[in-house]
Design a protein around this motif. Structure first.
Motif, PDB file in Angstrom:
ATOM      1  N   THR A  19      -5.723 171.139 -31.153  1.00  0.00           N
ATOM      2  CA  THR A  19      -4.895 172.311 -30.898  1.00  0.00           C
ATOM      3  C   THR A  19      -5.838 173.496 -30.746  1.00  0.00           C
ATOM      4  OG1 THR A  19      -3.080 171.427 -32.221  1.00  0.00           O
ATOM      5  CG2 THR A  19      -3.069 173.788 -31.802  1.00  0.00           C
ATOM      6  N   GLY A  21      -6.098 177.744 -29.916  1.00  0.00           N
ATOM      7  CA  GLY A  21      -5.354 178.990 -29.935  1.00  0.00           C
ATOM      8  C   GLY A  21      -6.140 180.094 -29.252  1.00  0.00           C
ATOM      9  N   TYR A  22      -5.436 180.951 -28.524  1.00  0.00           N
ATOM     10  CA  TYR A  22      -6.086 182.083 -27.872  1.00  0.00           C
ATOM     11  C   TYR A  22      -5.143 183.273 -27.835  1.00  0.00           C
ATOM     12  CZ  TYR A  22      -3.480 180.780 -23.615  1.00  0.00           C
ATOM     13  OH  TYR A  22      -2.491 180.485 -22.712  1.00  0.00           O
ATOM     14  N   TYR A  23      -5.732 184.474 -27.705  1.00  0.00           N
ATOM     15  CA  TYR A  23      -4.979 185.718 -27.599  1.00  0.00           C
ATOM     16  C   TYR A  23      -4.909 186.147 -26.146  1.00  0.00           C
ATOM     17  CZ  TYR A  23      -5.420 186.426 -32.637  1.00  0.00           C
ATOM     18  OH  TYR A  23      -5.338 186.288 -33.988  1.00  0.00           O
ATOM     19  N   ILE A  29      -0.541 185.450 -29.658  1.00  0.00           N
ATOM     20  CA  ILE A  29      -1.220 184.172 -29.843  1.00  0.00           C
ATOM     21  C   ILE A  29      -0.505 183.089 -29.047  1.00  0.00           C
ATOM     22  CG2 ILE A  29      -1.810 182.372 -31.505  1.00  0.00           C
ATOM     23  CD1 ILE A  29      -2.056 184.527 -33.610  1.00  0.00           C
ATOM     24  N   HIS A  30      -1.286 182.289 -28.337  1.00  0.00           N
ATOM     25  CA  HIS A  30      -0.779 181.121 -27.622  1.00  0.00           C
ATOM     26  C   HIS A  30      -1.526 179.907 -28.141  1.00  0.00           C
ATOM     27  CE1 HIS A  30       1.283 183.543 -24.532  1.00  0.00           C
ATOM     28  NE2 HIS A  30       0.279 184.372 -24.723  1.00  0.00           N
ATOM     29  N   GLU A  31      -0.825 178.788 -28.253  1.00  0.00           N
ATOM     30  CA  GLU A  31      -1.455 177.539 -28.671  1.00  0.00           C
ATOM     31  C   GLU A  31      -1.175 176.460 -27.640  1.00  0.00           C
ATOM     32  OE1 GLU A  31      -0.339 176.415 -32.619  1.00  0.00           O
ATOM     33  OE2 GLU A  31      -1.517 178.027 -33.509  1.00  0.00           O
ATOM     34  N   CYS A  33      -2.373 172.100 -26.629  1.00  0.00           N
ATOM     35  CA  CYS A  33      -2.964 170.863 -27.124  1.00  0.00           C
ATOM     36  C   CYS A  33      -3.739 170.171 -26.007  1.00  0.00           C
ATOM     37  CB  CYS A  33      -1.885 169.927 -27.640  1.00  0.00           C
ATOM     38  SG  CYS A  33      -1.000 170.596 -29.040  1.00  0.00           S
ATOM     39  N   LEU A  60     -10.458 182.728 -26.803  1.00  0.00           N
ATOM     40  CA  LEU A  60     -10.192 181.518 -27.593  1.00  0.00           C
ATOM     41  C   LEU A  60     -10.676 181.757 -29.021  1.00  0.00           C
ATOM     42  CD1 LEU A  60      -9.181 178.578 -27.140  1.00  0.00           C
ATOM     43  CD2 LEU A  60     -11.549 177.959 -26.876  1.00  0.00           C
ATOM     44  N   HIS A  61      -9.805 181.592 -30.003  1.00  0.00           N
ATOM     45  CA  HIS A  61     -10.185 181.907 -31.378  1.00  0.00           C
ATOM     46  C   HIS A  61     -10.048 180.737 -32.345  1.00  0.00           C
ATOM     47  CE1 HIS A  61      -6.244 182.101 -33.416  1.00  0.00           C
ATOM     48  NE2 HIS A  61      -5.801 182.276 -32.185  1.00  0.00           N
ATOM     49  N   MET A  62      -9.429 179.617 -31.923  1.00  0.00           N
ATOM     50  CA  MET A  62      -9.184 178.542 -32.858  1.00  0.00           C
ATOM     51  C   MET A  62      -9.207 177.198 -32.150  1.00  0.00           C
ATOM     52  SD  MET A  62      -6.341 176.449 -34.207  1.00  0.00           S
ATOM     53  CE  MET A  62      -4.995 177.180 -33.384  1.00  0.00           C
ATOM     54  N   ARG A  64      -8.647 173.202 -33.552  1.00  0.00           N
ATOM     55  CA  ARG A  64      -8.356 172.396 -34.742  1.00  0.00           C
ATOM     56  C   ARG A  64      -8.069 170.960 -34.300  1.00  0.00           C
ATOM     57  NH1 ARG A  64      -4.327 175.397 -37.280  1.00  0.00           N
ATOM     58  NH2 ARG A  64      -2.877 174.629 -35.719  1.00  0.00           N
TER      59      ARG A  64
END
Length: 67
Positions: A19, A21-23, A29-31, A33, A60-62, A64
């Protein structure tokens, strides 16, 4: 071998599920997969799939890995 109620395609055993995540420009925030062999490949696929990430790669910040 897959023992769930879902249909298995084989990609589940080869690749991992990530997954990301980006702003956006409004700071929302958008996620999304992606299936990939590792996190670097997941980012590469995400940038190919989302034009906003091509233009703003550092939004892009996450990342996982989903178990």
């Amino acid at each position: 071998m897959c023992y769930t109620k879902y249909i298995c395609t084989g990609v589940e055993t080869i690749m991992s599920h990530y997954t990301l995540g980006y702003y956006d420009q409004q700071n929302k925030i958008h996620e999304m997969c992606e299936y990939a062999e590792d996190a670097f490949e997941a980012v590469k696929f995400a940038r190919e799939d989302v034009p906003y990430l091509q233009a703003h790669p550092f939004s892009l910040h996450m990342i996982r890995e989903v178990e």
